[in-house]
Design a protein around this motif. Structure first.
Motif, mmCIF file in Angstrom:
data_model
loop_
_atom_site.group_PDB
_atom_site.id
_atom_site.type_symbol
_atom_site.label_atom_id
_atom_site.label_comp_id
_atom_site.label_asym_id
_atom_site.label_seq_id
_atom_site.Cartn_x
_atom_site.Cartn_y
_atom_site.Cartn_z
ATOM 1 N N CYS A 62 3.952 -7.278 5.571
ATOM 2 C CA CYS A 62 3.819 -6.738 7.211
ATOM 3 C C CYS A 62 3.489 -7.589 7.723
ATOM 4 N N SER A 63 2.989 -7.987 9.216
ATOM 5 C CA SER A 63 2.614 -9.046 10.151
ATOM 6 C C SER A 63 1.201 -9.459 10.222
ATOM 7 N N GLY A 64 0.173 -8.304 9.646
ATOM 8 C CA GLY A 64 -0.511 -8.118 9.392
ATOM 9 C C GLY A 64 -1.862 -6.957 9.033
ATOM 10 N N ALA A 65 -3.205 -6.892 9.102
ATOM 11 C CA ALA A 65 -3.686 -5.358 9.269
ATOM 12 C C ALA A 65 -3.057 -4.302 10.088
ATOM 13 N N ARG A 66 -3.216 -5.174 11.140
ATOM 14 C CA ARG A 66 -2.820 -3.763 12.736
ATOM 15 C C ARG A 66 -1.407 -3.184 12.121
ATOM 16 N N ARG A 67 -0.455 -4.124 11.837
ATOM 17 C CA ARG A 67 0.705 -3.382 11.939
ATOM 18 C C ARG A 67 1.128 -2.100 10.230
ATOM 19 N N LEU A 68 -0.340 -2.920 9.278
ATOM 20 C CA LEU A 68 -0.434 -2.328 7.736
ATOM 21 C C LEU A 68 -0.402 -0.989 8.728
ATOM 22 N N GLU A 69 -1.974 -0.517 9.280
ATOM 23 C CA GLU A 69 -2.258 0.128 9.734
ATOM 24 C C GLU A 69 -1.616 2.058 9.984
ATOM 25 N N GLN A 70 -0.889 0.824 11.014
ATOM 26 C CA GLN A 70 0.033 1.823 12.134
ATOM 27 C C GLN A 70 1.063 2.383 11.200
ATOM 28 N N LEU A 71 1.765 1.660 9.670
ATOM 29 C CA LEU A 71 2.300 1.858 8.956
ATOM 30 C C LEU A 71 2.016 3.423 8.481
ATOM 31 N N ILE A 72 0.588 2.625 7.506
ATOM 32 C CA ILE A 72 0.095 4.345 6.847
ATOM 33 C C ILE A 72 0.012 4.725 8.223
ATOM 34 N N SER A 73 -1.124 4.638 9.049
ATOM 35 C CA SER A 73 -1.991 5.559 9.614
ATOM 36 C C SER A 73 -0.712 6.943 10.718
ATOM 37 N N GLU A 74 0.069 6.343 10.960
ATOM 38 C CA GLU A 74 1.053 7.253 11.916
ATOM 39 C C GLU A 74 2.188 6.727 11.410
ATOM 40 N N ASP A 75 2.986 6.150 10.496
ATOM 41 C CA ASP A 75 4.151 5.976 10.058
ATOM 42 C C ASP A 75 4.340 7.265 8.693
ATOM 43 N N LEU A 76 3.757 7.083 8.029
ATOM 44 C CA LEU A 76 3.441 7.484 6.577
ATOM 45 C C LEU A 76 2.952 8.762 6.175
ATOM 46 N N LYS A 77 1.348 8.892 7.101
ATOM 47 C CA LYS A 77 0.537 9.341 7.171
ATOM 48 C C LYS A 77 0.998 11.113 7.975
ATOM 49 N N ALA A 78 1.898 10.745 8.845
ATOM 50 C CA ALA A 78 2.313 12.193 10.220
ATOM 51 C C ALA A 78 3.543 12.794 9.335
ATOM 52 N N LEU A 79 4.003 12.348 8.515
ATOM 53 C CA LEU A 79 5.297 13.218 7.502
ATOM 54 C C LEU A 79 4.518 14.393 6.875
ATOM 55 N N PRO A 80 5.082 15.850 6.764
ATOM 56 C CA PRO A 80 4.755 16.451 6.356
ATOM 57 C C PRO A 80 4.542 16.673 4.505
ATOM 58 N N GLY A 81 3.654 17.035 4.248
ATOM 59 C CA GLY A 81 3.644 16.804 3.088
ATOM 60 C C GLY A 81 2.387 16.076 2.612
ATOM 61 N N LEU A 82 2.700 14.774 3.074
ATOM 62 C CA LEU A 82 1.806 13.654 2.420
ATOM 63 C C LEU A 82 -0.153 13.808 2.208
ATOM 64 N N THR A 83 -0.508 14.106 1.395
ATOM 65 C CA THR A 83 -1.458 14.266 0.767
ATOM 66 C C THR A 83 -3.189 13.496 0.981
ATOM 67 N N ARG A 84 -1.882 11.934 0.443
ATOM 68 C CA ARG A 84 -2.908 10.968 0.549
ATOM 69 C C ARG A 84 -1.998 9.713 0.104
ATOM 70 N N THR A 85 -2.835 8.748 1.250
ATOM 71 C CA THR A 85 -2.538 7.282 0.465
ATOM 72 C C THR A 85 -4.349 6.293 0.232
ATOM 73 N N ARG A 86 -3.692 5.445 -0.992
ATOM 74 C CA ARG A 86 -4.359 4.344 -1.780
ATOM 75 C C ARG A 86 -4.671 2.908 -1.095
ATOM 76 N N THR A 87 -4.929 2.401 -0.712
ATOM 77 C CA THR A 87 -3.962 1.164 0.434
ATOM 78 C C THR A 87 -4.952 -0.093 -0.973
ATOM 79 N N THR A 88 -4.266 -1.107 -1.477
ATOM 80 C CA THR A 88 -4.641 -2.587 -2.348
ATOM 81 C C THR A 88 -4.464 -3.487 -1.319
ATOM 82 N N VAL A 89 -5.040 -3.817 -0.914
ATOM 83 C CA VAL A 89 -3.868 -5.376 -0.074
ATOM 84 C C VAL A 89 -4.163 -5.969 -1.210
ATOM 85 N N ILE A 90 -3.103 -7.200 -0.645
ATOM 86 C CA ILE A 90 -3.098 -8.303 -1.603
ATOM 87 C C ILE A 90 -3.805 -9.735 -1.219
#
Length: 105
Positions: A62-90
């Motif tokens: 993605c374009s940068g840290a803000r977009r990555l945060e949006q993808l994880i915090s707003e898009d993925l974590k908003a899904l029902p049943g998603l209990t945990r994410t663990r992110t490793t930046v390359i």
């Protein structure tokens, strides 16, 4: 052969940040909504179903840290049943190839 693609420099397209995101789902019935989100999100380049502590591993560009945060915090974590994410930046990539090791076959 599944298809052909141009190998484009991610930086040139404004997709300079790459990360692996491990995802854990609460129960199998949450899988369909999660996979629909994966298929509908162009920044998610790869999705691998795993054996072990995590259920899936996503490769995201993605374009940068803000977009990555949006993808994880707003898009993925908003899904029902998603209990945990663990992110490793390359930080940098030493080897990345779409080719398969067919010479040993």
């Amino acid at each position: 052969i599944r298809g052909y693609a141009a190998l484009v420099d991610p930086e040139a397209l404004g997709c300079g940040l790459a990360a692996f995101v491990a995802v854990t789902l609460e129960r199998p019935e949450h899988r369909a909504a999660f996979l629909a989100k994966v298929h509908g999100t162009p920044e998610i380049l790869e999705c691998h179903h795993l054996a072990g502590d995590d259920d899936y591993c996503l490769k995201i560009r993605c374009s940068g840290a803000r977009r990555l945060e949006q993808l994880i915090s707003e898009d993925l974590k908003a899904l029902p049943g998603l209990t945990r994410t663990r992110t490793t930046v390359i930080l940098s990539t030493v080897k990345e190839t779409p080719g398969l090791p067919v010479s040993g076959l």
